[in-house]
Write an enzyme that holds these catalytic residues in place. Structure first.
Site, PDB file in Angstrom:
ATOM      1  N   ILE A 124       0.393  -6.454  -8.382  1.00  0.00           N
ATOM      2  CA  ILE A 124      -1.065  -6.607  -9.022  1.00  0.00           C
ATOM      3  C   ILE A 124      -1.656  -5.258  -9.089  1.00  0.00           C
ATOM      4  CG2 ILE A 124      -3.174  -7.904  -8.138  1.00  0.00           C
ATOM      5  CD1 ILE A 124      -1.412  -9.726  -6.760  1.00  0.00           C
ATOM      6  N   THR A 125      -1.805  -4.573  -7.995  1.00  0.00           N
ATOM      7  CA  THR A 125      -2.320  -3.293  -8.056  1.00  0.00           C
ATOM      8  C   THR A 125      -1.660  -2.013  -7.802  1.00  0.00           C
ATOM      9  OG1 THR A 125      -3.097  -3.237  -6.013  1.00  0.00           O
ATOM     10  CG2 THR A 125      -4.668  -4.145  -7.370  1.00  0.00           C
ATOM     11  N   SER A 126      -0.470  -2.418  -7.662  1.00  0.00           N
ATOM     12  CA  SER A 126       0.674  -1.325  -7.208  1.00  0.00           C
ATOM     13  C   SER A 126       1.578  -0.878  -8.627  1.00  0.00           C
ATOM     14  CB  SER A 126       1.347  -1.905  -6.115  1.00  0.00           C
ATOM     15  OG  SER A 126       2.375  -2.713  -6.475  1.00  0.00           O
ATOM     16  N   ASP A 165     -10.504  -7.573   1.605  1.00  0.00           N
ATOM     17  CA  ASP A 165      -9.178  -7.067   2.006  1.00  0.00           C
ATOM     18  C   ASP A 165      -9.383  -7.596   3.506  1.00  0.00           C
ATOM     19  OD1 ASP A 165      -6.349  -7.661   1.661  1.00  0.00           O
ATOM     20  OD2 ASP A 165      -6.031  -5.539   1.336  1.00  0.00           O
ATOM     21  N   GLY A 196       0.672  -1.324   0.008  1.00  0.00           N
ATOM     22  CA  GLY A 196       0.041   0.147   0.089  1.00  0.00           C
ATOM     23  C   GLY A 196       0.810   1.162   0.101  1.00  0.00           C
ATOM     24  N   LYS A 201      -3.064   0.885   3.962  1.00  0.00           N
ATOM     25  CA  LYS A 201      -4.124  -0.144   3.939  1.00  0.00           C
ATOM     26  C   LYS A 201      -4.636  -0.458   5.351  1.00  0.00           C
ATOM     27  CE  LYS A 201      -2.766  -3.633   0.597  1.00  0.00           C
ATOM     28  NZ  LYS A 201      -2.168  -5.078   0.167  1.00  0.00           N
ATOM     29  N   ARG A 249       4.906 -10.242  -8.487  1.00  0.00           N
ATOM     30  CA  ARG A 249       5.026  -8.985  -9.321  1.00  0.00           C
ATOM     31  C   ARG A 249       3.875  -8.132  -8.740  1.00  0.00           C
ATOM     32  NH1 ARG A 249       8.388  -9.301 -13.760  1.00  0.00           N
ATOM     33  NH2 ARG A 249       8.746 -11.590 -14.397  1.00  0.00           N
TER      34      ARG A 249
END
Lengths: 505, 505
Positions: free
Chosen positions: B211-213, B270, B182, B302, B209
């Site tokens: 994912i959303t970052s 999450d 995060g 987060k 790797r």
């Protein structure tokens, strides 16, 4: 909804029915796919050029230009129809913000109580196809069993009822009935409606087609008459005859319900809160003022214990009272199928036998219909408490119910075509002599469906024996009817594997 | 699994990536579709002729013979690969029974506690692709926030760890670190690993790797060296150098986690239980014995409250103790990005500046890495409590960490190719003079991703100012780097709409 301006792609219709979920297809080599950092299952927003309304969809990535080529944005059937634009229309594709109401779903997942506004917003976004299937699943699970206060069931009912059209019959007493389902052959509406309408009470019954059962009231009535009627026709018929037996799908009543069912069914989620909200919202939207709810209880019924039935009854009563529906809940015997036939043609035969006072009529179907009709007749302030049954019986025995049924059939449009029983048939016989202890509702429904019901009107199962009957070894328990060889084979195999009957020696 | 024998259809590969869900396509006119009474979203089982293993899939109905013709059964990419058979292979399609473990999911939805066996069964069925997305969503929601006892998190962790391979480094102390994520730019692993390995402690770091970052450790390390290494190579490298910085995807570690993430991510679920189980299962499978967990806390991190961080810490400790992982949890400052660069090339630059003791290095990255490394070094029984920091600093200041990093890069395979910064760049400037009050982690990550990170290594954001700095009107806050015009436009537009910086006058 999107944050940035996107390159134009060409709309393409992808002839895949993804069933109540909008799906968009992008080719893996499409520049937009690459540059946007989309991932499969991303929620995307497709915005046609000009000032058209956009749609949200879940992204699937394609590697075959025959399905969707680079430079195109493919849409599944529902999404394409929602846009209502020709193929080739330029459109932009961007990251979609999740629908605002998903915040409420997350609060629900976290165990919080939602208020009326939340349910209205969620309902609104679902009807606008802004929810992906997994988002609907999340909402349903969060709202299931342990998740909803009864006040929330009330909010959801109101929100669902407001999500579509609402019928108005311009009457002070509009009766309706609903069975929560699960019992094959239980075709009481086709008896209750003519009895009640013959008394003069308004009962505009709209029914669904079968979803997981071998016949719905709409499927069965269709054997006799037209059931897909526009609202103005329905209005005329009810004005003239006081009742109808039509398919409810022509009106958009509580449409959110149909969408949620598309996820509830494959997930087998059937929580009391969802059930009550779904039924009462549909009835409210259909303009009912008085409602009889039938909860069959039995070991293979939907509700399997007295305690469960009672909890459900209380919830119906709580919500019904607050939305202004006068509700009477009746818990009935659901330990085996009702009547003899399972499947549209066979169930129609049972219904007509009862209406015609045929000596061979299935007595259990007659008795149950009289029981339900009597409770509805007592909604009438002029009917003395306890007199409903005698009144209903008189209407049936005198032939007035039959006359009313004929009048309704003629008004809706009598079917010229006579449906025959399936051309293939076989009896399923007792393996040994004994007394029938149990008949499994779910199994019988499954066998009748495999045989082709309700799609093939003449397919289904005809029960020769019921619980309590004695049989000799080799005596027929029931017959299977089917139209097609493959269906017939599936149904016979299933009956061989498990006949659904339990015999005690 | 199916109950009846079915007509044969021909297998067809449908080049649609439905992402971790098996989807089957049947034409609406296909006899099998008609006779089976399938509905869209039905779960079907595809059984190839002979004694091959069957697959379960969710049904989509097709109206275009170019996609799947009558007589064919189309399978999405994953499902087709799972069967591993050529197109045209005859196969039967039948109603699939839902996976047995769904009963446990329904018990979970009903608020019951599940036991270890239940979690093992669920995990097993998910890895075998027997769950539809909506079923996974139901499981995740039922297990979220309020849904899981900490004993259940333990069961789930064990079940997930057992769902794939397990590495064994043949060492008594195998250290690892994990950040819950995060915080952009937070590339501490590339400093901690060389420091710890230079001390002689084994730290075989495998990373995901992004994912959303905008960058994962694997994406960033790839700027310098090969990261996709077979297990035997990894083993050699760790034996020689005591550490590595590799991509974890080459081993099938806790594969159920990757599948669940495919639903968690689009649902934004999450929950603490899922988070802890997911991390600890991966670390267990990777053969770690000692683990440092970094929980950054801040208003755009987060974890946003001390209480939340503490609850998460306790849960890590509870499960860690019981699965035999020695765990140290550290709650760190997560109120703004760490370091200056966001994106693989820019983050590599920051890391190298720290390793080279560059006077211009980002001090916050150095300090955080030392803090984390010191805690890991103290896992060593020979390191006196409180001495870890001095030890870590000596290793870094002396250049031994830089030497170790070079040795690891050479061992993994130094990158011949040098990645450049994106060719397009623009600074984002202060609209007025003032002091920087806040930098939004989520916003900066979003802008860097739009610019093309991590797919384009040279794309991203370079921060010139951090919280507490003062700026003049028009002074540059940060620069955006991108490789492609479209990406550059999206990122600049997003920065214009909301720069992510809050300035107090």
């Amino acid at each position: 909804m999107t944050e940035e301006i996107k390159t134009h792609l060409q709309l393409r219709r992808v002839a895949i029915d993804t069933y109540k979920e909008n799906v968009a297809y992008l080719h893996r080599d499409c520049l937009v796919y690459r540059s946007e950092g989309f991932q499969a299952l991303s929620k995307v927003e497709i915005q046609p050029a000009g000032d058209g309304v956009s749609v949200l969809a879940t992204l699937n990535v394609v590697e075959d230009a025959e399905i969707t080529a680079p430079g195109q944005i493919g849409l599944s059937l529902q999404a394409f129809e929602q846009l209502g634009l020709p193929e080739g229309t330029p459109a932009t594709v961007g990251h979609a913000k999740p629908p605002e109401s998903l915040h409420a779903v997350h609060r629900k997942i976290a165990g919080q109580r939602l208020d009326f506004e939340d349910y209205v917003d969620i309902t609104h976004d679902i009807v606008a196809n802004r929810y992906a299937k997994i988002e609907m699943a999340a909402f349903l699970v969060a709202c299931s069993e342990t998740g909803m206060e009864r006040e929330e069931v009330l909010y959801l009912t109101r929100a669902m009822a407001a999500s579509g059209e609402r019928l108005n019959w311009h009457e002070t007493l509009v009766a309706d009935k609903h069975c929560i389902g699960g019992i094959p052959g239980n075709r009481t509406s086709m008896l209750v409606v003519p009895i009640v309408a013959a008394h003069g009470m308004v009962i505009p019954k709209t029914s669904s087609r079968a979803i997981t059962s071998p016949a719905g009231t709409a499927d069965t009535m269709e054997v006799l008459a037209e059931v897909e009627l526009p609202l103005d026709r329905l209005d005329e018929i009810v004005r003239a005859e006081r009742g109808c037996l039509a398919w409810g799908g022509t009106a958009r009543l509580a449409p959110v319900d149909d969408i949620l069912i598309s996820v509830e069914r494959p997930l087998s989620i059937d929580s009391p809160g969802q059930l009550v909200a779904s039924i009462l919202a549909k009835k409210l939207a259909a303009g009912a003022t008085h409602l009889l709810v039938d909860i069959p209880m039995g070991p293979t019924a939907k509700v399997r214990s007295q305690a469960g039935a009672m909890r459900l009854r209380k919830l119906f009563e709580f919500v019904g009272d607050r939305v202004g529906l006068q509700i009477d809940v009746i818990i009935t015997d659901g330990h085996q199928p009702i009547g003899r036939g399972i499947g549209p043609v066979l169930e129609t035969r049972d219904v007509m036998q009862v209406l015609q006072n045929d000596p061979n009529q299935p007595r259990d179907l007659r008795e149950k219909a009289l029981q339900l009709a009597s409770r509805i007749l007592e909604f009438d302030p002029d009917v003395r408490g306890g007199q409903g049954y005698v009144l209903a019986r008189d209407i049936l025995d005198s032939g007035r119910a039959m006359d009313k049924m004929n009048a309704i059939i003629d008004a809706q449009g009598r079917n010229e075509h006579t449906y025959a029983l399936g051309r293939l048939s076989r009896t399923v016989n007792a393996g040994h002599a004994g007394r029938i202890n149990a008949i499994d509702n779910e199994r019988m429904a499954h066998i009748a469906r495999l045989a082709g019901a309700p799609m093939d009107k003449g397919a289904g199962v005809d029960l020769y024996k019921k619980v309590g009957d004695s049989v000799d070894k080799g005596e027929a328990l029931y017959a299977i009817y089917a139209e097609f060889d493959a269906d017939f084979g599936f149904a016979c195999d299933a009956a061989t594997a498990d006949s659904g009957f339990t015999l005690a020696p």
